[in-house]
Design a protein around this motif. Structure first.
Motif, PDB file in Angstrom:
ATOM      1  N   LEU A 306       0.856  -1.179   0.000  1.00 46.02           N
ATOM      2  CA  LEU A 306       0.000   0.000   0.000  1.00 46.02           C
ATOM      3  C   LEU A 306       0.891   1.228   0.000  1.00 46.02           C
ATOM      4  CD1 LEU A 306      -3.007   0.652   0.003  1.00 46.02           C
ATOM      5  CD2 LEU A 306      -2.903   0.879   2.484  1.00 46.02           C
ATOM      6  N   LYS A 307       0.524   2.220  -0.820  1.00 42.80           N
ATOM      7  CA  LYS A 307       1.361   3.410  -0.983  1.00 42.80           C
ATOM      8  C   LYS A 307       0.798   4.588  -0.210  1.00 42.80           C
ATOM      9  CE  LYS A 307       1.436   5.905  -4.809  1.00 42.80           C
ATOM     10  NZ  LYS A 307       1.705   6.394  -6.158  1.00 42.80           N
ATOM     11  N   PHE A 308       1.687   5.350   0.407  1.00 47.83           N
ATOM     12  CA  PHE A 308       1.338   6.582   1.084  1.00 47.83           C
ATOM     13  C   PHE A 308       2.276   7.677   0.589  1.00 47.83           C
ATOM     14  CE2 PHE A 308       0.165   3.071   3.753  1.00 47.83           C
ATOM     15  CZ  PHE A 308      -1.069   3.417   4.278  1.00 47.83           C
ATOM     16  N   ASN A 309       1.854   8.921   0.736  1.00 54.73           N
ATOM     17  CA  ASN A 309       2.739  10.031   0.401  1.00 54.73           C
ATOM     18  C   ASN A 309       3.577  10.416   1.612  1.00 54.73           C
ATOM     19  OD1 ASN A 309       0.236  11.506  -1.723  1.00 54.73           O
ATOM     20  ND2 ASN A 309       2.025  10.336  -2.337  1.00 54.73           N
ATOM     21  N   ALA A 310       4.629  11.175   1.369  1.00 59.61           N
ATOM     22  CA  ALA A 310       5.511  11.645   2.435  1.00 59.61           C
ATOM     23  C   ALA A 310       6.108  12.975   2.009  1.00 59.61           C
ATOM     24  CB  ALA A 310       6.605  10.616   2.725  1.00 59.61           C
ATOM     25  N   ILE A 311       6.785  13.622   2.953  1.00 60.71           N
ATOM     26  CA  ILE A 311       7.313  14.966   2.729  1.00 60.71           C
ATOM     27  C   ILE A 311       8.793  14.980   3.077  1.00 60.71           C
ATOM     28  CG2 ILE A 311       7.050  17.401   3.341  1.00 60.71           C
ATOM     29  CD1 ILE A 311       4.233  16.501   4.518  1.00 60.71           C
ATOM     30  N   ILE A 312       9.609  15.531   2.185  1.00 55.19           N
ATOM     31  CA  ILE A 312      11.044  15.630   2.430  1.00 55.19           C
ATOM     32  C   ILE A 312      11.325  16.924   3.191  1.00 55.19           C
ATOM     33  CG2 ILE A 312      13.328  15.758   1.369  1.00 55.19           C
ATOM     34  CD1 ILE A 312      12.161  14.283  -1.059  1.00 55.19           C
ATOM     35  N   LEU A 313      11.860  16.778   4.411  1.00 57.92           N
ATOM     36  CA  LEU A 313      12.179  17.932   5.253  1.00 57.92           C
ATOM     37  C   LEU A 313      13.644  18.338   5.149  1.00 57.92           C
ATOM     38  CD1 LEU A 313      10.250  17.098   8.553  1.00 57.92           C
ATOM     39  CD2 LEU A 313       9.484  18.470   6.607  1.00 57.92           C
ATOM     40  N   SER A 314      14.501  17.367   4.907  1.00 58.48           N
ATOM     41  CA  SER A 314      15.936  17.642   4.775  1.00 58.48           C
ATOM     42  C   SER A 314      16.577  16.472   4.044  1.00 58.48           C
ATOM     43  CB  SER A 314      16.587  17.825   6.152  1.00 58.48           C
ATOM     44  OG  SER A 314      16.674  16.586   6.833  1.00 58.48           O
ATOM     45  N   GLU A 315      17.896  16.493   3.906  1.00 59.73           N
ATOM     46  CA  GLU A 315      18.596  15.399   3.225  1.00 59.73           C
ATOM     47  C   GLU A 315      18.441  14.072   3.950  1.00 59.73           C
ATOM     48  OE1 GLU A 315      19.761  18.355   3.820  1.00 59.73           O
ATOM     49  OE2 GLU A 315      20.960  19.150   2.161  1.00 59.73           O
ATOM     50  N   THR A 316      18.070  14.111   5.235  1.00 58.72           N
ATOM     51  CA  THR A 316      17.969  12.861   6.002  1.00 58.72           C
ATOM     52  C   THR A 316      16.621  12.673   6.691  1.00 58.72           C
ATOM     53  OG1 THR A 316      18.932  13.946   7.940  1.00 58.72           O
ATOM     54  CG2 THR A 316      20.441  12.767   6.448  1.00 58.72           C
ATOM     55  N   GLY A 366      -0.974  11.910  14.573  1.00 60.29           N
ATOM     56  CA  GLY A 366      -0.703  10.810  13.639  1.00 60.29           C
ATOM     57  C   GLY A 366       0.430  11.112  12.697  1.00 60.29           C
ATOM     58  N   ILE A 367       1.596  11.320  13.235  1.00 60.85           N
ATOM     59  CA  ILE A 367       2.734  11.756  12.453  1.00 60.85           C
ATOM     60  C   ILE A 367       3.943  10.873  12.757  1.00 60.85           C
ATOM     61  CG2 ILE A 367       3.478  13.429  14.199  1.00 60.85           C
ATOM     62  CD1 ILE A 367       4.154  15.322  11.866  1.00 60.85           C
ATOM     63  N   ALA A 368       4.760  10.617  11.766  1.00 62.07           N
ATOM     64  CA  ALA A 368       5.960   9.795  11.923  1.00 62.07           C
ATOM     65  C   ALA A 368       7.107  10.449  11.167  1.00 62.07           C
ATOM     66  CB  ALA A 368       5.724   8.381  11.411  1.00 62.07           C
ATOM     67  N   LYS A 369       8.310  10.295  11.719  1.00 66.16           N
ATOM     68  CA  LYS A 369       9.511  10.846  11.076  1.00 66.16           C
ATOM     69  C   LYS A 369      10.474   9.716  10.766  1.00 66.16           C
ATOM     70  CE  LYS A 369      12.574  13.380  13.362  1.00 66.16           C
ATOM     71  NZ  LYS A 369      13.214  14.521  14.034  1.00 66.16           N
ATOM     72  N   ILE A 370      10.967   9.720   9.552  1.00 67.45           N
ATOM     73  CA  ILE A 370      11.942   8.717   9.106  1.00 67.45           C
ATOM     74  C   ILE A 370      13.300   9.400   8.966  1.00 67.45           C
ATOM     75  CG2 ILE A 370      12.614   7.206   7.195  1.00 67.45           C
ATOM     76  CD1 ILE A 370       9.610   6.830   6.633  1.00 67.45           C
ATOM     77  N   THR A 371      14.305   8.793   9.562  1.00 67.06           N
ATOM     78  CA  THR A 371      15.670   9.311   9.448  1.00 67.06           C
ATOM     79  C   THR A 371      16.478   8.399   8.537  1.00 67.06           C
ATOM     80  OG1 THR A 371      15.555  10.235  11.692  1.00 67.06           O
ATOM     81  CG2 THR A 371      17.746   9.988  10.711  1.00 67.06           C
ATOM     82  N   LEU A 372      16.970   8.931   7.440  1.00 62.07           N
ATOM     83  CA  LEU A 372      17.730   8.152   6.471  1.00 62.07           C
ATOM     84  C   LEU A 372      19.182   7.997   6.917  1.00 62.07           C
ATOM     85  CD1 LEU A 372      16.414   9.794   3.174  1.00 62.07           C
ATOM     86  CD2 LEU A 372      15.497   7.778   4.363  1.00 62.07           C
ATOM     87  N   GLN A 373      19.749   6.841   6.669  1.00 58.40           N
ATOM     88  CA  GLN A 373      21.154   6.609   7.015  1.00 58.40           C
ATOM     89  C   GLN A 373      22.086   7.314   6.044  1.00 58.40           C
ATOM     90  OE1 GLN A 373      21.534   2.339   7.200  1.00 58.40           O
ATOM     91  NE2 GLN A 373      20.728   2.226   9.289  1.00 58.40           N
ATOM     92  N   ILE A 385      11.089  20.986   1.644  1.00 58.48           N
ATOM     93  CA  ILE A 385      10.143  22.063   1.886  1.00 58.48           C
ATOM     94  C   ILE A 385      10.434  22.610   3.282  1.00 58.48           C
ATOM     95  CG2 ILE A 385       8.364  20.523   2.817  1.00 58.48           C
ATOM     96  CD1 ILE A 385       7.734  23.666   0.681  1.00 58.48           C
ATOM     97  N   HIS A 386      10.358  23.914   3.456  1.00 57.63           N
ATOM     98  CA  HIS A 386      10.642  24.530   4.745  1.00 57.63           C
ATOM     99  C   HIS A 386       9.427  24.450   5.663  1.00 57.63           C
ATOM    100  CE1 HIS A 386      14.565  26.141   3.635  1.00 57.63           C
ATOM    101  NE2 HIS A 386      14.034  26.491   2.473  1.00 57.63           N
ATOM    102  N   LEU A 387       9.678  24.278   6.943  1.00 56.58           N
ATOM    103  CA  LEU A 387       8.617  24.218   7.931  1.00 56.58           C
ATOM    104  C   LEU A 387       8.145  25.620   8.295  1.00 56.58           C
ATOM    105  CD1 LEU A 387      10.247  21.562  10.269  1.00 56.58           C
ATOM    106  CD2 LEU A 387       8.199  21.208   8.887  1.00 56.58           C
ATOM    107  N   VAL A 388       6.869  25.712   8.627  1.00 51.68           N
ATOM    108  CA  VAL A 388       6.307  26.981   9.070  1.00 51.68           C
ATOM    109  C   VAL A 388       6.876  27.333  10.448  1.00 51.68           C
ATOM    110  CG1 VAL A 388       4.329  26.022  10.304  1.00 51.68           C
ATOM    111  CG2 VAL A 388       4.112  28.224   9.136  1.00 51.68           C
TER     112      VAL A 388
END
Length: 506
Positions: A306-316, A366-373, A385-388
């Motif tokens: 199942l696919k969901f959308n996500a938002i890129i906040l930074s390089e990681t 209902g929010i989750a953050k993923i940290t990329l290695q 995208i920049h945060l408010v």
């Protein structure tokens, strides 16, 4: 209705409902097709010859059936003319493949008006084209027109008999002689379980006889006529639409506006370009790990995702819905999703952090953050995208925001964006009831012309400051869409990742 049920309802029902109505039918039996003795019995039927594709010598000449609506209007299947530079319209002929046709009119591609939602990759759906003749036909005892049923006509009487016409061959043996056959149809309730839900645009006219299939090469585009009123009620789609020996036909009433004026149907808006969605990612979650939907997905194949959308906040850092990743030992993140250079990254549960106040039974927090290695490489198609700011408040009902996400429009899912205004919390509560927590959530109204959201986790961006102000998290058909404001969660989003076992069990 729970979220997953809503998602699948959106995909398979909502987007087809306008055209489907009550017109999905299976027939009880198909009589042996009889050869038309004289064209006066079927003077409204025409044939279509499409040439070999100039870039593909393997493609044979396509032969299709059509019907004559007026001296200058011909209706057939879009797949019969798709990618053809021109076609020949043959009228008044019992055998459409005869070399010496009395009426054979060449029509150039610019005179084809395919339905704007037609996609050759989706068999049968919106498979209709209007061909306009520059040279009018001369009506006679063997060439004439037929009327269309009214817009309010419904195939709802199982005893009603329809007649299908077509130049299809029997047992793949020519020539392509015009035949017709009568049949009853079967109601939606009676149709077998083998019917593919994605093909509810079709109805059928019966089962194959020993003399050949019901739908064979040449039958595509042929008219289906009511024996009650003698008017067109359907159009044969294709042999690929047959299911279990039954033929598939398209009801004509949903397409009356298109037939009368093809320009009245607006094309599907184009999807975003890669650089227009550089801060959007996808989260692909194996179905067997979607514990938040365990009741809905008890019997899914282990390969189901199942696919969901996500938002890129930074390089990681990637932000998405908590419900999409809850309980998953791993997920896949796709960036640069709209280009041919999309990149898929496997993320394990130790890289996923879910807000500590989130409960799987609700939506708040209902929010989750993923940290990329490994950091992402930003380029023209991948960025953040920049945060408010923390003191930003969504309290101006005139403020416009842009919502991004995967939307379904007439059976096609694409990444889109549209502008809207958010609603006051009291309005959201009145429209959504107990499912809505006015203390933590907000909502907005969907612009239905842009489609229906299928995946969640997409960003909401302020048009005033071009910063992330919200994330779409929930939608029920016909209701406002719920989003999570970002400003109240900024401290949690910005804090360093907690290095602990994150997996939750429910």
């Amino acid at each position: 209705m729970n979220l997953l049920h809503g998602l699948f309802s959106v995909l398979f029902i909502v987007e087809f409902s306008e055209l489907q109505g009550k017109h999905g039918f299976f027939s009880q039996a198909l009589l042996k097709g009889e050869v038309i003795e004289t064209m006066s019995q079927a003077k409204f039927v025409a044939g279509i010859h499409a040439p070999n594709h100039p870039n593909d010598a393997r493609r044979k000449t396509r032969i299709c059936t059509a019907f004559i609506l007026s001296k200058t209007e011909i209706i057939t299947n879009a797949h019969c003319v798709y990618d053809a530079p021109y076609v020949y319209v043959v009228a008044g002929a019992k055998v459409v493949s005869d070399a010496n046709q009395k009426i054979k009119i060449k029509v150039e591609k610019e005179n084809f008006a395919c339905h704007p939602y037609y996609n050759y990759l989706i068999v049968g759906a919106f498979d209709i084209v209007k061909i306009t003749l520059k040279t009018p036909l001369e009506f006679s005892d063997t060439v004439g027109s037929i009327e269309l049923v009214d817009k309010d006509y419904k195939l709802n009487d199982p005893s009603e008999v329809v007649t299908a016409y077509g130049y299809g061959v029997l047992n793949n043996i020519g020539p392509l002689i015009l035949r017709r056959c009568d049949a009853n149809y079967m109601s939606d309730v009676e149709r077998p379980n083998t019917f593919n839900i994605s093909q509810t645009l079709y109805f059928t006219t019966g089962e194959a006889t020993n003399d050949g299939e019901i739908i064979t090469p040449g039958d595509s585009g042929g008219p289906v006529v009511s024996k009650t009123n003698g008017k067109i009620v359907g159009i044969t789609t294709s042999i690929n639409g047959t299911i279990g020996g039954r033929g598939a036909f398209l009801p004509i009433t949903p397409f009356l506006d298109f037939i009368r004026d093809p320009k009245s149907v607006k094309p599907i808006p184009p999807p975003l370009k890669p650089n227009e969605a550089k801060f959007i990612a996808d989260i692909m979650v194996p179905g067997k790990f979607l514990t938040a939907y365990k009741n809905d997905l008890a019997d899914v194949d282990e390969n189901f995702q199942l696919k969901f959308n996500a938002i890129i906040l930074s390089e990681t850092e990637i932000l998405t819905c908590a419900k999409s990743v809850l309980g998953a030992p791993y997920v896949y993140v796709t960036v640069n999703k709209l280009s041919s250079n999309a990149k898929e990254i496997k993320v394990t549960e130790d890289q996923i952090e879910i807000h500590e106040k989130y409960a799987s039974s609700g939506m708040t927090f209902g929010i989750a953050k993923i940290t990329l290695q490994e950091p992402l490489e930003f380029n023209d198609n991948v960025g953040k995208i920049h945060l408010v700011d923390k003191d930003y408040k969504m309290n101006d009902p005139s403020e416009m925001v842009t919502v991004y996400g995967d939307m379904i429009m007439h059976g096609t899912m694409r990444t889109r964006r549209y502008d809207t205004k958010y609603l006051d919390g009291t309005i959201c509560k009145s429209k959504l009831g107990a499912v809505f927590d006015a203390n933590h959530l907000m909502c907005y109204i969907l612009d239905e012309s842009m489609g229906t959201p299928f995946t969640f986790g997409g960003p909401m961006i302020s048009k005033k400051n071009n910063k992330l102000v919200g994330m779409t998290i929930f939608h029920l058909p016909g209701k406002p869409i719920i989003f999570q404001p970002i400003a109240p969660l900024l401290d949690w989003i910005r804090k360093p990742k907690v290095r602990r076992h994150q997996r939750r069990r429910i």
